[in-house]
Structure formats: C-alpha cells, structure tokens
Design a protein around this motif. Sequence first.
Motif, PDB file in Angstrom:
ATOM      1  N   SER A  93       0.838  -1.207   0.000  1.00  0.00           N
ATOM      2  CA  SER A  93       0.000   0.000   0.000  1.00  0.00           C
ATOM      3  C   SER A  93       0.869   1.250   0.000  1.00  0.00           C
ATOM      4  N   TRP A  94       1.874   1.215   0.816  1.00  0.00           N
ATOM      5  CA  TRP A  94       2.751   2.389   0.929  1.00  0.00           C
ATOM      6  C   TRP A  94       3.474   2.651  -0.392  1.00  0.00           C
ATOM      7  N   HIS A  95       3.907   1.608  -1.060  1.00  0.00           N
ATOM      8  CA  HIS A  95       4.577   1.819  -2.344  1.00  0.00           C
ATOM      9  C   HIS A  95       3.581   2.223  -3.431  1.00  0.00           C
ATOM     10  N   ALA A 269       6.731   9.630  11.883  1.00  0.00           N
ATOM     11  CA  ALA A 269       5.638   8.725  12.241  1.00  0.00           C
ATOM     12  C   ALA A 269       5.463   7.637  11.192  1.00  0.00           C
ATOM     13  N   LEU A 270       5.542   8.009   9.922  1.00  0.00           N
ATOM     14  CA  LEU A 270       5.334   7.033   8.848  1.00  0.00           C
ATOM     15  C   LEU A 270       6.414   5.958   8.842  1.00  0.00           C
ATOM     16  N   ILE A 271       7.668   6.396   8.915  1.00  0.00           N
ATOM     17  CA  ILE A 271       8.759   5.419   8.821  1.00  0.00           C
ATOM     18  C   ILE A 271       8.743   4.493  10.032  1.00  0.00           C
ATOM     19  N   GLY A 274       5.545   2.277   9.998  1.00  0.00           N
ATOM     20  CA  GLY A 274       5.651   1.196   9.018  1.00  0.00           C
ATOM     21  C   GLY A 274       6.626   0.130   9.475  1.00  0.00           C
ATOM     22  N   HIS A 275       7.754   0.556   9.973  1.00  0.00           N
ATOM     23  CA  HIS A 275       8.795  -0.401  10.355  1.00  0.00           C
ATOM     24  C   HIS A 275       8.573  -0.974  11.756  1.00  0.00           C
ATOM     25  N   SER A 276       7.399  -0.728  12.310  1.00  0.00           N
ATOM     26  CA  SER A 276       6.998  -1.460  13.511  1.00  0.00           C
ATOM     27  C   SER A 276       6.506  -2.854  13.135  1.00  0.00           C
ATOM     28  N   PHE A 277       6.397  -3.102  11.837  1.00  0.00           N
ATOM     29  CA  PHE A 277       5.847  -4.379  11.366  1.00  0.00           C
ATOM     30  C   PHE A 277       6.795  -5.040  10.363  1.00  0.00           C
ATOM     31  N   GLY A 278       6.707  -6.360  10.310  1.00  0.00           N
ATOM     32  CA  GLY A 278       7.332  -7.102   9.226  1.00  0.00           C
ATOM     33  C   GLY A 278       8.847  -7.165   9.294  1.00  0.00           C
ATOM     34  N   LYS A 279       9.423  -7.490   8.158  1.00  0.00           N
ATOM     35  CA  LYS A 279      10.869  -7.658   8.068  1.00  0.00           C
ATOM     36  C   LYS A 279      11.346  -7.325   6.656  1.00  0.00           C
ATOM     37  N   THR A 280      12.634  -7.277   6.487  1.00  0.00           N
ATOM     38  CA  THR A 280      13.214  -7.107   5.163  1.00  0.00           C
ATOM     39  C   THR A 280      13.804  -8.449   4.714  1.00  0.00           C
ATOM     40  N   HIS A 281      14.101  -8.540   3.430  1.00  0.00           N
ATOM     41  CA  HIS A 281      14.440  -9.853   2.875  1.00  0.00           C
ATOM     42  C   HIS A 281      15.714  -9.806   2.043  1.00  0.00           C
ATOM     43  N   GLY A 282      16.714 -10.514   2.526  1.00  0.00           N
ATOM     44  CA  GLY A 282      17.980 -10.573   1.792  1.00  0.00           C
ATOM     45  C   GLY A 282      18.782 -11.775   2.243  1.00  0.00           C
ATOM     46  N   PHE A 318      14.353 -13.171  -1.218  1.00  0.00           N
ATOM     47  CA  PHE A 318      15.179 -12.001  -1.519  1.00  0.00           C
ATOM     48  C   PHE A 318      14.277 -10.904  -2.067  1.00  0.00           C
ATOM     49  N   THR A 319      14.307  -9.759  -1.389  1.00  0.00           N
ATOM     50  CA  THR A 319      13.517  -8.627  -1.878  1.00  0.00           C
ATOM     51  C   THR A 319      14.415  -7.407  -2.048  1.00  0.00           C
ATOM     52  N   SER A 320      14.900  -6.888  -0.902  1.00  0.00           N
ATOM     53  CA  SER A 320      15.764  -5.704  -0.959  1.00  0.00           C
ATOM     54  C   SER A 320      17.238  -6.066  -0.841  1.00  0.00           C
ATOM     55  N   GLY A 321      17.507  -7.268  -0.377  1.00  0.00           N
ATOM     56  CA  GLY A 321      18.889  -7.629  -0.116  1.00  0.00           C
ATOM     57  C   GLY A 321      19.333  -7.252   1.289  1.00  0.00           C
TER      58      GLY A 321
HETATM   59 FE1  HEB Z   1       9.906   0.390   4.594  1.00  0.00          FE
HETATM   60  C1  HEB Z   1      10.144  -3.008   4.437  1.00  0.00           C
HETATM   61  C2  HEB Z   1      13.023   0.698   3.199  1.00  0.00           C
HETATM   62  C3  HEB Z   1       9.642   3.825   4.670  1.00  0.00           C
HETATM   63  C4  HEB Z   1       6.621   0.102   5.656  1.00  0.00           C
HETATM   64  N1  HEB Z   1      11.280  -0.892   3.939  1.00  0.00           N
HETATM   65  C5  HEB Z   1      11.168  -2.241   3.933  1.00  0.00           C
HETATM   66  C6  HEB Z   1      12.299  -2.782   3.291  1.00  0.00           C
HETATM   67  C7  HEB Z   1      13.130  -1.765   2.975  1.00  0.00           C
HETATM   68  C8  HEB Z   1      12.476  -0.571   3.378  1.00  0.00           C
HETATM   69  C9  HEB Z   1      14.496  -1.858   2.313  1.00  0.00           C
HETATM   70  C10 HEB Z   1      12.538  -4.264   3.038  1.00  0.00           C
HETATM   71  C11 HEB Z   1      11.861  -4.781   1.822  1.00  0.00           C
HETATM   72  C12 HEB Z   1      12.112  -6.279   1.814  1.00  0.00           C
HETATM   73  O1  HEB Z   1      11.142  -7.036   1.983  1.00  0.00           O
HETATM   74  O2  HEB Z   1      13.297  -6.663   1.713  1.00  0.00           O
HETATM   75  N2  HEB Z   1      11.107   1.976   4.058  1.00  0.00           N
HETATM   76  C13 HEB Z   1      12.353   1.882   3.548  1.00  0.00           C
HETATM   77  C14 HEB Z   1      12.884   3.192   3.363  1.00  0.00           C
HETATM   78  C15 HEB Z   1      11.952   4.066   3.769  1.00  0.00           C
HETATM   79  C16 HEB Z   1      10.821   3.285   4.209  1.00  0.00           C
HETATM   80  C17 HEB Z   1      14.263   3.492   2.823  1.00  0.00           C
HETATM   81  C18 HEB Z   1      12.037   5.592   3.791  1.00  0.00           C
HETATM   82  C19 HEB Z   1      13.022   6.067   4.775  1.00  0.00           C
HETATM   83  N3  HEB Z   1       8.416   1.716   5.063  1.00  0.00           N
HETATM   84  C20 HEB Z   1       8.502   3.069   4.985  1.00  0.00           C
HETATM   85  C21 HEB Z   1       7.219   3.637   5.290  1.00  0.00           C
HETATM   86  C22 HEB Z   1       6.361   2.614   5.542  1.00  0.00           C
HETATM   87  C23 HEB Z   1       7.145   1.398   5.408  1.00  0.00           C
HETATM   88  C24 HEB Z   1       6.907   5.124   5.292  1.00  0.00           C
HETATM   89  C25 HEB Z   1       4.904   2.624   5.871  1.00  0.00           C
HETATM   90  C26 HEB Z   1       4.297   3.585   6.515  1.00  0.00           C
HETATM   91  N4  HEB Z   1       8.626  -1.177   4.999  1.00  0.00           N
HETATM   92  C27 HEB Z   1       7.373  -1.062   5.531  1.00  0.00           C
HETATM   93  C28 HEB Z   1       6.921  -2.373   5.932  1.00  0.00           C
HETATM   94  C29 HEB Z   1       7.931  -3.274   5.586  1.00  0.00           C
HETATM   95  C30 HEB Z   1       8.982  -2.474   4.981  1.00  0.00           C
HETATM   96  C31 HEB Z   1       5.602  -2.690   6.595  1.00  0.00           C
HETATM   97  C32 HEB Z   1       7.952  -4.784   5.828  1.00  0.00           C
HETATM   98  C33 HEB Z   1       7.555  -5.524   4.617  1.00  0.00           C
HETATM   99  C34 HEB Z   1       7.414  -6.993   4.922  1.00  0.00           C
HETATM  100  O3  HEB Z   1       7.279  -7.384   6.076  1.00  0.00           O
HETATM  101  O4  HEB Z   1       7.422  -7.782   3.954  1.00  0.00           O
END
Ligand code: HEB
Length: 733
Positions: A93-95, A269-271, A274-282, A318-321
């Motif tokens: 949604s955010w993207h 607040a947004l960052i 958003g980053h209160s949830f989930g994980k990154t993938h690499g 693998f998503t962002s590395g």
């Molecule tokens: Fe984020 C995830 C970056 C803001 C929500 N992030 C993420 C990742 C990255 C990022 C690299 C990982 C992807 C993968 O899977 O590997 N961000 C970032 C940056 C920024 C951001 C550089 C600007 C400073 N975010 C943000 C916001 C939001 C978010 C504003 C909403 C509100 N993210 C997010 C989430 C996640 C992320 C929920 C997780 C996803 C999953 O779990 O799958």
Amino acid sequence: YNATNPGESCPFGPAAGGGTRNKDWWPEQLRLNILRQHTSTTNPLGADFDYRKEFAKLDYAALKADLAALMTDSQDFWPADFGHYGGLFIRMSWHSAGTYRVYDGRGGGSEGQQRFAPLNSWPDNVSLDKARRLLWPIKQKYGNKISWADLLLLAGNVALETMGFKTFGFSGGRADTFEADESTYWGGEKTWLGNDVRYGEEGGATVMDVDNKAQAHAYKLQEPLGAVHMGLIYVNPEGPNGVPDPVASGHDIRVTFGRMAMNDEETVALIAGGHSFGKTHGAGPSSHVGPEPEGAGIEAQGFGWSNSFGTGKGADAFTSGLEVTWTSTPTKWSNNFFEYLFKFEWELTKSPAGANQWVAKNADAIIPHAFDSSKKQLPTMLTTDLALRFDPVYEKISRRFLEHPDQFADAFARAWFKLLHRDLGPKSLYMGPEVPKEDLVWQDPLPAATGSALSDSDITSLKTAILATGVAPTSFIRVAWASAATFRGSDKRGGANGARIRLSPQKGWASTPKELPAVLAALEGVKKSSGKNVSIADLIVLAGSTAIEKAAGVAVPFVAGRVDATQESTDVESWGHLEGFADGFVNFPPKKKSVARTEAWLVDKASLLTLSAPELTVLVGGLRALNANYDGSAHGVFTSRPGTLSNDFFVNLLDMSTEWKAISDDGELFEGVDRKTGTKKYTATRADLIFGSQAELRATAEVYAQSDSGPKFTKDFIAAWTKVMNLDRFDVK
Ligand code: HEB
C-alpha cells in the motif's frame, strides 16, 4: 528455445508496431501521447462504467473480513513471514501511494498503476508482484465493486487493523486505469538506481557525493522527482548512494518525503510506524534473482524476480537484499521501534547479501525468526531508520514519540490516512462507511453550499450587471482562466470552486493577472447590488463566460453552485504547488526552462487539465484571439480584432506570407515578418508556434483554419472552455 530471451529471433520485427519509431529517430520531438491515455479503447469496462455506482453496492464489511482472513492464510507460492502477511501488504500500500509528488499531483495510488510498468518492475517493488497475486482471489470475488486501486490501499489499512493498530479511516472511490501511465516523469536516467540526471539543477551539486558533507547538503533533487534514484519509492535504505551515513540519509528523507507533502513529524511517524511491522528480505546473494516482471519470460505469467537461492521464498526470500527485523512483535503494533532505536548503540554490519545495515551492540537475541520459532535474533535497523535518531530534528520528534506512544499512534494514523488519500480529490468524493468526519486542511476543505439556487432570470440579470461594471471583458476572461486552470486531474485539486484566487498564496502568484483586485472589487459590487446569495467563485466563472459570450455572439453554458473558501481552510504551502511550472494557455512562461521546453510544459498542463490534443489546440487559438495572455502581452495575438472570438490565430499562423525568426537568445521569443516586405507583423512564443511546427498539432490547426471551420471552431472552443471551468464540479457530474 531460449526461455529467458524468447524474442531472440527478432524482437523489433515487422509486427505489432515494431521497427524503429519516430521517437527513436527524433528523440526531441514533442509527443502528444499523454493527451490520449485511459480512453474507452483501453478500458475494458467501457465508457459507461461508473465505479462509484459499483462501489456503492459493495458489501464492505464482507470484503474487510475476507482481507483479514487472507492475512493469516499462508500460501505455498509465497509463505507468510511470522504466519502473517501484514507487513507485506502495508509495504504494498505504501509503495502504491508513495509515488505521489506535490508538484504535479501525479503518481500516487489513485489509479492502480502498480499493476503496470514501470512500477510493477521497479527495483523497489520486488515481491509486491506476490502481494498482488495473493489479493487476486478477493478481487475476483468482488469484481467491479472494488477497484484494484482501492484494494491495493485498503489491504494495507486492514493489515494494520488486524495487527492491533487503530487507523484513522478509509475512503474508497479510486477508479482503475488499464494501461501504463505515460505522463509521470520518473527521471531521465537510463539505468535503474542511477542518479546521473536528477541532481545539479540550479546551482546544486551535479553528482551526489555523500563523503563531501557540504556538497551532500547543497545538492538539489530535480523537480518534480520524489525519489533519489530511478526505481525507488524514496531513498536508498543503505544511505545516500549506499554510503551508510544516517545523518546524510536524514537529508535525503526530508527532501523526498517533503515532495510527498509530508512534514518532519509525519515523516518520522510514517517510517517508524511502518517499520513497527514485518521484516526485510535478503537471505542470500542477489546473483540468484531473475528478471523483473516486464523482463521475465512469458511462462512466468507476470511474476518476476524468481529466486534460485534455496527455496527462493520464505526464509530464503530475496527482496531488498537487506535482512532486518525491527521489533520483537513484527505482527503486532508496539512502541518497540523507538524503544530499540534509543536503547541500543548500533554497529555497522552486512546483510547476507552484502548490503549495509546495522545491528544492536550488547543486546540479547530478542527478535523472532520469521519461520523458525525456536530461533531468536539480534535487533537490526536500516541506515534510514537510524536517521530518525541521528538527524537532530527527527531525533526530537522520535524522543517525544518514545515517551508518548499515544502521540506516535495518532501521528501515524493521520499521516497514513493522508498518504493513502492525498490524491483522491475533495472530501465530497470520499465513499464508504469508514470516511472520517474530521476535515483536514490538506483536503482543501470547502464550506457546504448554502446559497439558494440561482434561477435563469437571476443569472441573466447578473450577466447584465457584470457587463455594466466597466471592467474590460478580457480581464474577466483572464481571471476566470487563472481561477479554474489550477485544477489538475492527477490529484483532483485546484479549480475555480472555493475562489482561492482571492486568498494567499494564489492572489500573489506571478501568473495571477494584475487586474485581479479590480475584477474582484467589481464582482463584489455586482453581488451586493444583486441582493443574491451568489458566491464570488460563481461570479468569477460567470464573468469570464459572459465576456466570452459577448466576444463570440453565442451562448456559453454556466452551472451555478460554487462556494467561497476561507484563508483558514487554505494550506498556503500546499496550495502553492498548484501554480505549476508554466501555463502556455495564457503564455505564462515556464519557471523551469532548463529542464523541459515551453511546448512540453504546455502539453503537460493540458494533460493535467485532462484535455485532448484538439481541445488544447482550440483553447489556445481562441484564448489568443480573445487577447487573454496573463500579462496582456501581444504574443500569439495574430488578429486585427483582439477580443473577438475568431479563428484568426490559426488562419494567420498557417499563412505562408509570414516568416518567423527567433529574436531572443534563449529561443523563447519569435518575430513574424511579411515575407515580401519584411514588415514586422507579430511576436510569438514557443507555445504559439508549436501549433504550426508539430505535425499533429498543425493538422488540427488546419481544421480550425479552414474556410468552413467557423461554427465548429466556436462550438469546440466554448465546449473546451466550459469543460475547464467545470473540471472541479464533482457535485454536478
Ligand atoms: Fe519500509 C520493508 C526501506 C519507509 C513500511 N522498507 C522495507 C524494506 C526496505 C524498506 C528496504 C525491506 C523490503 C524487503 O522485503 O526486503 N522503508 C524503507 C525506506 C523508507 C521506508 C528506505 C524511507 C526512509 N516503510 C517506509 C514507510 C512505511 C514502510 C513510510 C509505511 C508507513 N517497509 C514497511 C513495511 C515493511 C517495509 C511494513 C515490511 C515488509 C514486509 O514485512 O514484507
């Protein structure tokens, strides 16, 4: 057969529009393609389809229940981290919404463009192909009653709610498009994640060099771009140019989020929210990742980034590395993000894919593993997350949020709502059971219409009074145009309703005609002496249309019902963006000549006004004949009877007895002389001469210059003028 290169035989062969095209031969050629998008020939739902009517029939509660159930219904083709798809759908949604830019209102989530190139294949949108495919059974079930555009945003909202966060509300009402939008400028680079074009405008540094702090802070990201690299939604998570410098990264974040209309508090607040949830993938090296959806083979069926590392999904995804999990409850709302951000010192490390990220020093393993409940990990963060602590302004806000979780939750709820609804248009367009009551200033609120409707005879006597004011009719035309032409179809902001031309900042814009105070005073007088409850917004439009009626000798339609906004309900900075970069319709020159030609800005403005190429053509020709240039200049006024609606602009532009030559060094101004005698006849801008120079515009100009065009010209001009005057009249459509 080569599956990864199926077009090997002859990708540019003699079928389906292949071959070397005009834009290959003449890359500089002015193209009109953005004026013929999203028409009935691309939309399978047909011209009569009305999404708002369909949405009104939707069982909204049932849809939300299905979305909530989907969150924990893990599918083998893309298993859910921590047994919950919430993080993935929030990111989707955010993207979808986060491509919005304040300057032209383009991008954003209101058209479901994430389904099309380039967005479906942007490096920043890896794995969102999976998220959309997870949603397909729900889209299929509810059919036309829910658009992809709405669904892509509602899914993130429901994700937040299923993880214990109270959202601010939601509105539906975004109709889908069925082709890739060509009008949004994503940058001029030829490589993904490149930055060779977007810096250096107007005195800033030419190449971003984060090791040179002074320069890093002086560079200017080209307007209207909202991201530091082609293919990113905002900024590089590893830091500027990949350099892990949280403070320099804070600078990038401020620039890019500012262009999405977010202030410092909203950004933090947004960052963090958003980053209160989930994980990154690499999980492994990027060398295992296949081509993006648009580049993948036909058998991939729109899936991209196939991954041959391990299982290629789940724990091997693998998503962002990057390989980061921010909180100890990635599927539940908490204040963990700020707690950990300040509690720990952070040490630079590398993800398994080799990307720069940060790990907590002297911490216990308190973070769960997405697929192995017996494993715990150390807290980790991205460089951009650390900016919320090490940028001095962000730090103050972050500490306040750390100490006041309620303020954090409220700020995140509001900023998230703004993110999703920024380009949906005025609140009168909001739909569904979850529309919040509160008015928000970024919605450009308008008061409810209170005036009793004007009768036909009221309108007739108002017209007589307008013509009796003694104000020049052209002044009324200029002011009506300046008032209405702020509209942009991209985010449905602006327009004549509200009469914000009376208010700051619009009353002081360089493009606002100098006669504005005189016109407003005259119209106030008309209002007073009429004794009618008529808005100044209506009078501005009525005055312009009455002036045209007089100049044309033909009736111009008028629909009353506009209201007048107040200064308090006008966000000066945000309304300021509606001035745009140029308005070639009235020869207001571009502020940004360096980045695009005047004629390109003209076509861009026509696209924001949702005009076709014929509408663009007839409007410019008519406005020139009417002598409507914003500053009263004679450029393009190719007529001996300025102020009369005639096709003289076209007749004289196409007449071979005039020869044109540039008279300014910047190639903006031209002089037309009699080819035989050399006598000076006219002056013109690029926004005038383009109608004789660009072959398609010339073809249309010829239609209006023909001896038999008179009634058609007048009819088409009045239709196009009326369209512009009513662009923001969602109440009467
Ligand atoms: Fe984020 C995830 C970056 C803001 C929500 N992030 C993420 C990742 C990255 C990022 C690299 C990982 C992807 C993968 O899977 O590997 N961000 C970032 C940056 C920024 C951001 C550089 C600007 C400073 N975010 C943000 C916001 C939001 C978010 C504003 C909403 C509100 N993210 C997010 C989430 C996640 C992320 C929920 C997780 C996803 C999953 O779990 O799958």
